[in-house]
Write a protein that holds these residues in place. Structure first.
Motif, PDB file in Angstrom:
ATOM      1  N   LYS A 109      -0.169   3.567   1.723  1.00 42.18           N
ATOM      2  CA  LYS A 109       1.071   2.796   1.795  1.00 42.18           C
ATOM      3  C   LYS A 109       1.691   2.980   3.175  1.00 42.18           C
ATOM      4  O   LYS A 109       1.717   4.085   3.711  1.00 42.18           O
ATOM      5  CB  LYS A 109       2.071   3.270   0.730  1.00 42.18           C
ATOM      6  CG  LYS A 109       1.591   3.116  -0.705  1.00 42.18           C
ATOM      7  CD  LYS A 109       1.421   1.673  -1.118  1.00 42.18           C
ATOM      8  CE  LYS A 109       2.748   1.009  -1.301  1.00 42.18           C
ATOM      9  NZ  LYS A 109       2.702  -0.285  -1.970  1.00 42.18           N
ATOM     10  N   LEU A 159       4.984   2.994   5.585  1.00 46.52           N
ATOM     11  CA  LEU A 159       6.413   3.287   5.486  1.00 46.52           C
ATOM     12  C   LEU A 159       7.114   2.842   6.763  1.00 46.52           C
ATOM     13  O   LEU A 159       6.755   3.281   7.854  1.00 46.52           O
ATOM     14  CB  LEU A 159       6.659   4.784   5.295  1.00 46.52           C
ATOM     15  CG  LEU A 159       6.095   5.439   4.041  1.00 46.52           C
ATOM     16  CD1 LEU A 159       6.400   6.934   4.060  1.00 46.52           C
ATOM     17  CD2 LEU A 159       6.655   4.792   2.789  1.00 46.52           C
ATOM     18  N   ASP A 208      11.900   2.812   2.452  1.00 45.18           N
ATOM     19  CA  ASP A 208      10.543   2.661   1.912  1.00 45.18           C
ATOM     20  C   ASP A 208      10.089   3.958   1.251  1.00 45.18           C
ATOM     21  O   ASP A 208       9.483   3.945   0.182  1.00 45.18           O
ATOM     22  CB  ASP A 208       9.549   2.276   3.009  1.00 45.18           C
ATOM     23  CG  ASP A 208       9.645   0.822   3.417  1.00 45.18           C
ATOM     24  OD1 ASP A 208      10.396   0.054   2.783  1.00 45.18           O
ATOM     25  OD2 ASP A 208       8.950   0.453   4.383  1.00 45.18           O
ATOM     26  N   TYR A 209      10.384   5.087   1.894  1.00 44.21           N
ATOM     27  CA  TYR A 209       9.995   6.381   1.335  1.00 44.21           C
ATOM     28  C   TYR A 209      10.666   6.604  -0.017  1.00 44.21           C
ATOM     29  O   TYR A 209      10.013   7.023  -0.979  1.00 44.21           O
ATOM     30  CB  TYR A 209      10.351   7.507   2.308  1.00 44.21           C
ATOM     31  CG  TYR A 209       9.983   8.874   1.791  1.00 44.21           C
ATOM     32  CD1 TYR A 209       8.662   9.308   1.804  1.00 44.21           C
ATOM     33  CD2 TYR A 209      10.960   9.727   1.284  1.00 44.21           C
ATOM     34  CE1 TYR A 209       8.323  10.558   1.324  1.00 44.21           C
ATOM     35  CE2 TYR A 209      10.622  10.979   0.802  1.00 44.21           C
ATOM     36  CZ  TYR A 209       9.310  11.387   0.821  1.00 44.21           C
ATOM     37  OH  TYR A 209       8.974  12.623   0.335  1.00 44.21           O
ATOM     38  N   GLU A 244       8.832   4.386  -2.468  1.00 45.81           N
ATOM     39  CA  GLU A 244       7.415   4.690  -2.693  1.00 45.81           C
ATOM     40  C   GLU A 244       7.163   6.071  -3.294  1.00 45.81           C
ATOM     41  O   GLU A 244       6.180   6.253  -4.019  1.00 45.81           O
ATOM     42  CB  GLU A 244       6.630   4.575  -1.380  1.00 45.81           C
ATOM     43  CG  GLU A 244       6.580   3.176  -0.796  1.00 45.81           C
ATOM     44  CD  GLU A 244       5.764   2.191  -1.607  1.00 45.81           C
ATOM     45  OE1 GLU A 244       5.014   2.609  -2.523  1.00 45.81           O
ATOM     46  OE2 GLU A 244       5.871   0.986  -1.332  1.00 45.81           O
ATOM     47  N   ALA A 256       4.334   7.093  -6.056  1.00 42.04           N
ATOM     48  CA  ALA A 256       3.220   7.970  -5.693  1.00 42.04           C
ATOM     49  C   ALA A 256       3.121   9.141  -6.665  1.00 42.04           C
ATOM     50  O   ALA A 256       2.019   9.523  -7.090  1.00 42.04           O
ATOM     51  CB  ALA A 256       3.397   8.472  -4.263  1.00 42.04           C
ATOM     52  N   THR A 301      -1.614   9.476  -2.873  1.00 42.81           N
ATOM     53  CA  THR A 301      -1.081   8.434  -2.006  1.00 42.81           C
ATOM     54  C   THR A 301      -0.950   9.001  -0.606  1.00 42.81           C
ATOM     55  O   THR A 301      -0.407  10.089  -0.416  1.00 42.81           O
ATOM     56  CB  THR A 301       0.281   7.932  -2.511  1.00 42.81           C
ATOM     57  OG1 THR A 301       0.117   7.386  -3.821  1.00 42.81           O
ATOM     58  CG2 THR A 301       0.850   6.860  -1.591  1.00 42.81           C
ATOM     59  N   PHE A 360       0.657   8.225   3.030  1.00 42.32           N
ATOM     60  CA  PHE A 360       1.660   7.407   3.703  1.00 42.32           C
ATOM     61  C   PHE A 360       1.356   7.345   5.194  1.00 42.32           C
ATOM     62  O   PHE A 360       1.155   8.379   5.833  1.00 42.32           O
ATOM     63  CB  PHE A 360       3.063   7.996   3.509  1.00 42.32           C
ATOM     64  CG  PHE A 360       3.553   7.960   2.092  1.00 42.32           C
ATOM     65  CD1 PHE A 360       3.682   6.766   1.405  1.00 42.32           C
ATOM     66  CD2 PHE A 360       3.903   9.132   1.445  1.00 42.32           C
ATOM     67  CE1 PHE A 360       4.145   6.730   0.098  1.00 42.32           C
ATOM     68  CE2 PHE A 360       4.376   9.112   0.137  1.00 42.32           C
ATOM     69  CZ  PHE A 360       4.493   7.906  -0.536  1.00 42.32           C
ATOM     70  N   THR A 362       3.058   5.913   8.672  1.00 40.92           N
ATOM     71  CA  THR A 362       4.289   5.347   9.210  1.00 40.92           C
ATOM     72  C   THR A 362       3.957   4.130  10.059  1.00 40.92           C
ATOM     73  O   THR A 362       2.965   4.105  10.784  1.00 40.92           O
ATOM     74  CB  THR A 362       5.070   6.375  10.043  1.00 40.92           C
ATOM     75  OG1 THR A 362       4.235   6.866  11.084  1.00 40.92           O
ATOM     76  CG2 THR A 362       5.546   7.524   9.175  1.00 40.92           C
TER      77      THR A 362
END
Length: 159
Positions: free
Chosen positions: A87, A89, A94-95, A98, A102, A113, A115, A117
């Motif tokens: 994913k 971010l 978004d964090y 998400e 996750a 998941t 992440f 950036t």
């Protein structure tokens, strides 16, 4: 072989999405870009159109495949034997969105998941904002791949 899934609605796919896909493809042996159905978002393009756009913009990435899915992303990951979800971010919001997903995905099936950036140049770009600006006549050509821009313009012109 490590296989990861990069899921999203991609309505439309943006250069920010493509940046995450390219970077994830460099990390994993195989990356599946998967577009699903999110009932909380309204759609400009139908699922098949989104798949076509994704296939076109990912065509130069030999370890990337594009697939559609329905249902839970973790079930899709299990079905294709993917070890991770990727994913992107853009920032803290978004964090916050998400992280619980996750954690739930890990709880349900153990899939992790990862992440990534977003590159700073794409941090403000979202499909929703691209659609809004384009619908009001703004120039979004630098924010989406050229083929996507053409489809976006045609769809908005058709009403």
């Amino acid at each position: 072989m490590t296989r990861a899934v990069c899921p999203g609605s991609f309505d439309p796919v943006t250069n920010g999405h493509l940046d995450i896909v390219r970077r994830a493809a460099a990390i994993f042996d195989e990356l599946v870009v998967a577009t699903g159905t999110n009932v909380s978002k309204s759609r400009l393009f139908d699922p098949e159109e989104r798949l076509e756009m994704l296939r076109e913009v990912c065509a130069d990435l030999p370890n990337v495949t594009v697939m559609g899915f329905t249902g839970l992303i973790v079930d899709f990951c299990r079905d294709i034997d993917a070890q991770a979800i990727v994913k992107g971010l853009r920032g803290g919001n978004d964090y916050e969105y998400e992280l619980p997903m996750a954690q739930m995905n890990a709880h349900l099936t153990g899939v992790e998941t990862v992440f990534l950036t977003t590159h700073a140049s794409w941090g403000y770009v979202s499909s929703s904002l691209v659609k809004e600006v384009a619908s009001l006549g703004g120039d979004v050509s630098a924010l989406v791949p050229p083929a996507v821009h053409g489809r976006l313009q045609a769809r908005l012109a058709a009403g």
